[in-house]
Design an enzyme around this catalytic site. Structure first.
Site, short mmCIF file in Angstrom:
data_model
loop_
_atom_site.label_atom_id
_atom_site.label_comp_id
_atom_site.label_asym_id
_atom_site.label_seq_id
_atom_site.Cartn_x
_atom_site.Cartn_y
_atom_site.Cartn_z
N ASP A 1 0.85 -1.17 0.00
CA ASP A 1 0.00 0.00 0.00
C ASP A 1 0.89 1.24 0.00
O ASP A 1 2.09 1.16 0.31
CB ASP A 1 -0.88 -0.03 1.25
CG ASP A 1 -1.96 1.04 1.22
OD1 ASP A 1 -2.27 1.52 0.12
OD2 ASP A 1 -2.47 1.38 2.30
N ASP B 1 -2.95 -1.23 5.89
CA ASP B 1 -3.26 -0.70 7.21
C ASP B 1 -4.73 -0.41 7.42
O ASP B 1 -5.17 -0.16 8.53
CB ASP B 1 -2.44 0.58 7.48
CG ASP B 1 -2.73 1.66 6.45
OD1 ASP B 1 -3.48 1.39 5.47
OD2 ASP B 1 -2.20 2.77 6.60
N ASP C 1 -7.92 -3.19 3.28
CA ASP C 1 -6.82 -4.13 3.01
C ASP C 1 -7.07 -5.52 3.57
O ASP C 1 -6.37 -6.46 3.19
CB ASP C 1 -5.51 -3.59 3.60
CG ASP C 1 -5.08 -2.29 2.95
OD1 ASP C 1 -5.14 -2.21 1.71
OD2 ASP C 1 -4.71 -1.36 3.68
#
Length: 903
Positions: free
Chosen positions: A347, A624, A628
């Protein structure tokens, strides 16, 4: 007080998409209005739609999962051996077979408990999801404003939301004032989004981009609104992601697959050999119960009972080392799986970046400047004043709270004396894309401070500030500021224009005739050590792909800054393109040397993971946010941020980074690679002892000699003396060059042919030779002659089996040194470099002494005290093994010419 008024647009009531309807139509379609639902109707809907909460899917009870660990193929072989032992005891009592049966059951229990520990998944994601939702919501019902538990919300409820509130359900805005929402938990994008009540037909049914929808679990960062609930519980976008998180099965790690394969292979080998030699014993006329004992011995000798406990304990030690390097391992098999990783999907927000906005660059007085150094106070006073006072922040406890972008501007401006009180403002909204405030001046009059998107602020400017001078905002100035805007935006910065003007009359003040102070570029800056970590990934042969919910231009700019992409034209796919691609097309797209994904949703991120896995990659995913969680569970290894990450991400992950540093992932990969090599080391060590455990039974049947080693003594080696030295091999430190090797091929087996050949065809026969020589030496010294049978309780027979056990353990103590590396010489690895190895040897020696010289050791394992001559005769065989293996290593090194091959 200046105020911006919203003006809605009426849409057809028959439009099925709620974001396309007008506020009035949206309320009407749910039978609601400005007074909210009636209490009676709310109760009825509560019964119909159920509580507004995330529900759990049906799961296998833990007790069934636990029992399953005792019925796998590995365990079934041992159950068979235990059953045969009890049957043998019943038919031929007094041979000690009952004790053997209980010992094997003990082995099954130990292995089952360790396997359950490995397989256990602490499914706390559901609780974490519930904690993310607010507990109380303010609702209009029957014309009154009530504070209700969020579980009591129903479709049609009119909720009141303000800055700092978490959205309790999916809602359609019907009135808003200065509303901005942080969607990071669902989309991964760090920038707050403006929201209004106006109909948004352009959204096309995409709830993540619709400007008039609020989604459960997101956060109001500024402004407020009234909104009608249109989805609750599992029908919300939040609930859909929760369902994905709960139903996606956790991927089996490469180590789990290999251990399962090794277990099945060895168990089949043990069962096959036991059956074959039972038939051989029957053919040569061996009594049935002696033959049964022989078959049990062959099975037990070939099953490495200590394998699973040793693997688990070695992984546990690795987790402790990783914890010291700020990587917390939640699922043990993930330790080694991370070492076999070939692709890291990372990410952007909060992983590669700090997840906090900061002013990066300024364009003032016709020139670009970095924002890091503090300028003289007078040089940018107007610019800094706009940054300091044009905001909608709150200051609880003296600290700013609100939009991260406004906090970054406020901090950048520094301490500036406030000229006077705020007397009015025009809040930011999605249509104007700017905000303004009126501040009273001490000498009379007022100042208007304005900030917003350059395309909306620049047309309102009549001049621009060049230091203390004013220049006309002509075509040349317009072109210069436009180019500066595009240049900063192309480098991934969020660009704002800041302007000012004096106001003589507060009444009727507007935003025309502004004086442009300059442009400010903000960014979510990368973490300082990310670039170095990415470089280490490249050196280790790891592919790193960014998957983010942010804008493609922002993603590309950051990827270049941290060296994630190096070519001038990487492949950039957005979520909509991924959604339209077939699985085959996506797999082919992933062949691009450099690729990144932007504007992706939770499902699309999961699809990307699955596409990589179909290509044979071992995928680690970082994240996070709530968005996700499905991808974290689908991936081979899920890695969550410990500080900035949500509880949902942490509970769905296998590994949690305690410091949120991307560099920690590289350290964890190094540990994971070391674990695989170490597992091979102790696998070689424990498989070697199988041969000296099997050979005595073959000699017993083929040559009609007394049985040199009992089954209970085999268990003493496998689950006693061998455990700690094997574990010490699992604690070997990473080799300095291990991160310069490419990832291990996916098809490479843990139990490889070179490993089996070394253990079964070289080291094992050397140990078996020593064990049998010591056995015959003790029997010969006691007057035994070939063909003579000895009773089980005969002191001479007990001394012989004890001596055979002694020789196996002593040669295993030498074996642990040569197993530290398959090719490098023993003297390259100082003993003190692995203190656990020294401890393991000491404990092994003490256990051996206890087995031979203590009454309980003699009673439990059928041993007797030995004279010193037996020790002196056995020790040279350990030295023989050490010298022979070093000679073999030297020959292989000379042929390969490679100083550092793989284990």
């Amino acid at each position: 007080m200046l105020a911006f008024r919203w003006a809605g647009t009426t849409m057809s009531l028959c439009d099925p998409r709620i974001e396309s309807q007008s506020p009035e139509a949206a309320l009407s379609s749910f039978g609601s209005g400005s007074e909210g639902l009636t209490r009676e109707e709310a109760v009825r809907r509560r019964a119909e739609f159920g509580p507004n909460r995330v529900e759990a899917v049906t799961r296998i009870p833990l007790w069934r999962t636990f029992l399953r660990e005792f019925s796998d193929f590995f365990a079934l072989i041992l159950w068979l051996a235990a059953g045969m032992a009890f049957v043998s005891e019943g038919a031929n009592p007094g041979q000690g077979m009952a004790g053997l049966g209980f010992a094997i059951i003990g082995v099954i229990l130990v292995n089952g408990c360790f396997s359950f520990w490995q397989a256990y998944r602490a499914e706390q994601a559901l609780a974490a999801l519930r904690q993310l939702l607010p507990q109380v919501a303010h609702v209009r019902r029957s014309g009154e404003t009530l504070a209700l538990n969020v579980e009591d919300l129903v479709p049609g409820d009119l909720v009141l939301l303000a800055e700092g509130d978490k959205v309790p359900a999916d809602c359609r805005i019907v009135a808003a004032w200065g509303l901005r929402v942080n969607l990071a938990t669902l989309t991964g994008e760090s920038r707050p989004k403006a929201r209004s009540a106006k109909a948004d037909a352009a959204a096309g049914g995409n709830v993540l981009v619709a400007r008039n929808l609020l989604l459960a679990g997101t956060l109001i960062v500024s402004g407020g609104c009234r909104a009608v609930v249109y989805a609750t519980g599992m029908r919300t976008e939040f609930g859909r992601i929760a369902h994905l998180t709960q139903t996606v099965g956790a991927a089996e790690s490469p180590l789990q697959r290999e251990i399962r394969r090794v277990s099945h292979l060895v168990a089949l080998l043990a069962l096959g050999l036991g059956l074959v030699f039972f038939l051989i014993g029957d053919w040569i006329g061996l009594p049935f119960w002696a033959n049964a004992m022989f078959a049990i011995g062959i099975i037990v000798a070939n099953v490495p009972e200590g394998l699973l406990p040793t693997v688990t304990l070695a992984l546990a030690l690795a987790t402790q080392r990783m914890a010291r390097r700020n990587a917390l391992v939640r699922h043990l098999p993930a330790v080694e799986a991370l070492g076999s990783t070939t692709v890291i999907l990372t990410d952007k927000t909060g992983t590669l970046t700090r997840n906090s906005m900061a002013v990066r660059e300024l364009y003032v007085a016709g020139a670009h400047h970095l924002a890091a150094p503090r300028w003289p106070r007078g040089a940018d006073l107007r610019l800094r004043s706009v940054a300091r006072f044009c905001h909608a922040l709150k200051f609880p406890g003296g600290q700013p709270s609100g939009d991260p972008m406004e906090i970054a501007l406020w901090q950048f401006a520094g301490e500036i004396p406030e000229p006077g009180g705020r007397i009015g403002d025009m809040p930011f909204d999605a249509e104007r894309r700017r905000m303004s405030v009126l501040m009273a001046e001490p000498g009379g009059g007022a100042s208007l401070w304005c900030k917003g998107a350059p395309e909306t602020v620049l047309p309102l400017c009549l001049s621009w500030l060049d230091g203390d001078a004013e220049r006309p905002f002509d075509d040349a100035a317009w072109q210069a500021f436009r180019c500066a805007h595009e240049d900063m935006a192309n480098r991934g910065l969020r660009v704002l224009a800041l302007a000012w003007k004096p106001v003589a009359e507060v009444a009727g003040a507007d935003e025309s005739g502004l004086r442009l102070c300059g442009l400010i570029g903000l960014e979510d800056p990368p973490r300082p050590d990310v670039r170095e970590a990415v470089t280490r990934c490249h050196e280790a042969g790891l592919r790193v792909i960014m998957v983010t919910g942010d804008h493609p231009r922002t993603a590309v700019a950051l990827a270049r800054e941290v060296d994630l992409i190096r070519t001038p034209a990487p492949v950039v796919l957005n979520g909509e393109e991924v959604r339209k691609m077939s699985p085959a097309a996506l797999q082919l797209a992933l062949d691009a040397p450099e690729i990144l994904f932007a504007r992706v949703t939770a499902e699309q991120k999961m699809v990307i993971v699955q596409a990589l896995q179909r290509k044979g990659e071992i995928v680690a995913v970082t994240g996070d946010g709530v968005n996700d969680a499905p991808a974290l569970k689908t991936a081979d290894i899920g890695i969550a941020m410990g500080r900035s990450g949500t509880d949902v991400a942490r509970e769905a992950a296998d590994i949690v980074l305690l410091d949120d540093h991307f560099a920690t992932i590289v350290n964890a990969v190094e540990e994971g690679r070391t674990v695989f090599e170490n597992i091979r080391k102790f696998l070689t060590y424990i498989l070697t002892s199988n041969i000296p455990e099997i050979v005595p039974y073959l000699a017993f049947v083929l040559f009609r000699i007394p049985l040199p080693l009992t089954v209970i003594q085999i268990l003493a080696v496998d689950l006693g003396t061998d455990i700690l030295p094997a574990l010490a091999l699992g604690a070997e430190r990473p080799h300095p060059d291990i991160m310069r090797l490419p990832p291990r091929p996916r098809q490479e087996r843990l139990l490889s042919w070179p490993l089996l050949a070394r253990a079964y065809l070289f080291l094992g026969p050397l140990e078996a030779f020593g064990a049998m020589m010591v056995f015959f030496h003790v029997l010969g010294a006691g007057g035994w002659s070939p063909g003579q049978q000895l009773a089980v309780a005969d002191p001479l027979y007990l001394r012989g089996t004890t001596a055979c056990l002694l020789a196996i353990v002593l040669t295993q103590m030498a074996n642990v040194f040569v197993c530290r590396h398959p090719l490098l010489p023993t003297w390259r690895f100082p003993l003190l470099s692995n203190p656990l190895l020294l401890l393991g040897l000491v404990v092994e020696a003490l256990l051996l002494l206890a087995l031979v010289y203590t009454p309980w050791g003699n009673l439990l394992f059928g041993t007797v005290p030995l004279a010193g001559s037996a020790w002196l005769y056995a020790m040279p065989f350990g030295l023989l093994l050490l010298v022979a293996e070093e000679m073999r290593k030297g020959i292989v090194r000379g042929r390969q010419g490679a100083p550092l091959p793989r284990s």
